[in-house]
Scaffold this active site. Structure first.
Site, mmCIF file in Angstrom:
data_model
loop_
_atom_site.group_PDB
_atom_site.id
_atom_site.type_symbol
_atom_site.label_atom_id
_atom_site.label_comp_id
_atom_site.label_asym_id
_atom_site.label_seq_id
_atom_site.Cartn_x
_atom_site.Cartn_y
_atom_site.Cartn_z
ATOM 1 N N HIS A 105 96.414 4.684 -78.972
ATOM 2 C CA HIS A 105 97.178 3.863 -79.917
ATOM 3 C C HIS A 105 98.524 4.517 -80.227
ATOM 4 O O HIS A 105 98.619 5.729 -80.381
ATOM 5 C CB HIS A 105 96.371 3.578 -81.185
ATOM 6 C CG HIS A 105 96.218 4.719 -82.148
ATOM 7 N ND1 HIS A 105 97.133 4.991 -83.142
ATOM 8 C CD2 HIS A 105 95.236 5.630 -82.300
ATOM 9 C CE1 HIS A 105 96.720 6.014 -83.863
ATOM 10 N NE2 HIS A 105 95.575 6.425 -83.360
ATOM 11 N N ASP A 123 98.822 12.052 -84.621
ATOM 12 C CA ASP A 123 97.861 10.952 -84.537
ATOM 13 C C ASP A 123 98.659 9.656 -84.421
ATOM 14 O O ASP A 123 99.145 9.148 -85.426
ATOM 15 C CB ASP A 123 96.975 10.953 -85.783
ATOM 16 C CG ASP A 123 95.986 9.801 -85.830
ATOM 17 O OD1 ASP A 123 95.768 9.149 -84.792
ATOM 18 O OD2 ASP A 123 95.451 9.538 -86.922
ATOM 19 N N GLU A 145 95.957 0.202 -84.455
ATOM 20 C CA GLU A 145 94.676 0.911 -84.503
ATOM 21 C C GLU A 145 94.377 1.385 -85.916
ATOM 22 O O GLU A 145 93.230 1.333 -86.378
ATOM 23 C CB GLU A 145 94.706 2.110 -83.542
ATOM 24 C CG GLU A 145 93.362 2.816 -83.365
ATOM 25 C CD GLU A 145 93.125 3.960 -84.346
ATOM 26 O OE1 GLU A 145 92.021 4.526 -84.336
ATOM 27 O OE2 GLU A 145 94.046 4.285 -85.142
ATOM 28 N N GLU A 146 95.408 1.842 -86.611
ATOM 29 C CA GLU A 146 95.219 2.434 -87.933
ATOM 30 C C GLU A 146 94.773 1.424 -88.986
ATOM 31 O O GLU A 146 94.353 1.804 -90.077
ATOM 32 C CB GLU A 146 96.513 3.119 -88.395
ATOM 33 C CG GLU A 146 96.956 4.300 -87.545
ATOM 34 C CD GLU A 146 96.071 5.526 -87.698
ATOM 35 O OE1 GLU A 146 95.058 5.445 -88.430
ATOM 36 O OE2 GLU A 146 96.384 6.561 -87.090
ATOM 37 N N ASP A 150 92.507 9.951 -78.306
ATOM 38 C CA ASP A 150 92.918 9.990 -79.707
ATOM 39 C C ASP A 150 92.706 11.408 -80.230
ATOM 40 O O ASP A 150 92.178 12.269 -79.527
ATOM 41 C CB ASP A 150 92.094 8.979 -80.514
ATOM 42 C CG ASP A 150 92.824 8.456 -81.746
ATOM 43 O OD1 ASP A 150 93.717 9.165 -82.260
ATOM 44 O OD2 ASP A 150 92.492 7.353 -82.205
ATOM 45 N N HIS A 182 96.368 12.823 -90.653
ATOM 46 C CA HIS A 182 96.940 11.868 -91.612
ATOM 47 C C HIS A 182 97.772 12.552 -92.693
ATOM 48 O O HIS A 182 97.858 12.072 -93.824
ATOM 49 C CB HIS A 182 95.863 10.991 -92.235
ATOM 50 C CG HIS A 182 95.428 9.871 -91.339
ATOM 51 N ND1 HIS A 182 94.764 8.752 -91.796
ATOM 52 C CD2 HIS A 182 95.574 9.685 -90.004
ATOM 53 C CE1 HIS A 182 94.518 7.933 -90.786
ATOM 54 N NE2 HIS A 182 95.003 8.494 -89.683
#
Length: 330
Positions: A60, A163, A193-194, A216, A302
């Site tokens: 992603h 990420d 994706e998130e 990922d 994140h």
């Protein structure tokens, strides 16, 4: 690898606004694939023709972000999250909008207990003196992402958006390293994706792969007092067993493990107790797709300062390349 990763992690691209990062990736791979398409959702799909089974590799390209929901009379911006935004990771972070405007995230000063802070009590300061000035710079619905410099720390790289731009870098370099692709390969750089694995779901439906591997990041258990987890930075790419979205298909897990063993390559087995990846959506497409995940160990996921290992990424490229260059048996 370093310059490619730096370019990727410093390119704006929150969920639903992946046009800039999609252009960067397309320019990197255009000369190495047979065909590039962009579907209705915005997924970038690169096809490298082969005679073997149809394999889908997905990474992603979106990142988490903050969306402006209100501008107060003093020019401060209230916001909501786009993806898994942490209060602790966001306080006093710098963020950048698509137009290059930079702001600082903070919270209401009358809150005495940081545990009581939530996103509704936070704001973005863009230096505006009133609502009219702020509205000349941003609009309701505009999105910002973490704004941090790319840096090296020993064998590691740090920045926001590792990420999953580190996964995108692994997929790009795999495309470039492929000499003889024995399988019919579809490299998909997915959107959204998130916010729910959305791009993977629609692209897998269209491609109808025989097998799929998502690329990922995953968390680690190697920092002080971290949650116990058998994944360390620099100890090799991780082969997923399970996460919140998927239990990896035994055939895919065995394929990845046997290939790594045959190359005498360091690898780790990963069980992630939370979260998910594109493989979760792909595995449930149509009548089902045998799916697995190659994970890049990442500290501080994140946050504005995610950290990955150069050697883990390089070994991930070697592993994916080896898998694609041999005939996959279903």
């Amino acid at each position: 690898m370093k310059e490619l990763l730096k370019k990727l992690v410093t390119t704006y691209g929150p969920s639903g606004n992946e046009d800039k990062i999609r252009t960067v990736i397309a320019d990197e791979i255009r000369d190495y694939v047979d065909k590039i398409t962009v579907d209705v959702m915005g997924n970038l799909i690169a096809h490298k023709k082969g005679n073997g089974p149809r394999i889908m590799l997905a990474a992603h390209m979106d990142q988490i972000g903050l969306m402006v929901t209100y501008i107060d009379e003093n020019g401060f911006l209230r916001f909501s999250s786009v993806g898994g935004v942490s209060v602790v990771n966001t306080i006093h972070s710098k963020v950048i909008f698509k137009n290059g405007l930079v702001g600082v995230v903070s919270y209401e000063n009358e809150i005495s207990d940081i545990k009581k802070v939530n996103l509704n009590k936070m704001y973005i300061d863009i230096g505006a003196s009133n609502r009219e000035e702020a509205e000349s710079m941003v609009a309701i619905g505009d999105m910002a992402v973490y704004y941090t410099p790319f840096a090296e720390a020993g064998n590691n790289f740090t920045c926001g958006a590792m990420d999953n731009r580190s996964g995108c870098a692994v997929l790009i370099e795999t495309i470039k390293h492929l000499k003889n692709c024995a399988n019919d390969a579809y490299f998909v750089f997915t959107v959204q994706e998130e916010v729910g694995l959305r791009g993977a779901r629609t692209s897998a439906f269209a491609i109808e792969p025989d097998i799929a591997i998502a690329v990922d990041v995953t968390g680690t258990g190697d920092t002080p007092k971290s949650m116990p987890m058998a994944v360390k930075l620099g100890s090799g790419p991780a082969i997923k067993v399970k996460d919140g979205s998927v239990i990896v298909h035994p055939k895919v897990k065995t394929l990845m493990v046997d290939t790594a063993k045959g190359m005498n390559m360091p690898y780790q087995m990963e069980i992630l107790e939370y979260g998910g990846t594109d493989s979760g959506a792909i595995s449930l497409s149509r009548e089902g797709v045998p799916s697995g995940v190659l994970s890049i160990p990442c500290r501080y996921v994140h946050s504005a300062s995610e950290m990955v290992s150069k050697s883990d990424m390089e070994n991930g490229i070697k592993l994916l390349t080896a898998i694609l260059e041999k005939q996959i048996e279903l």
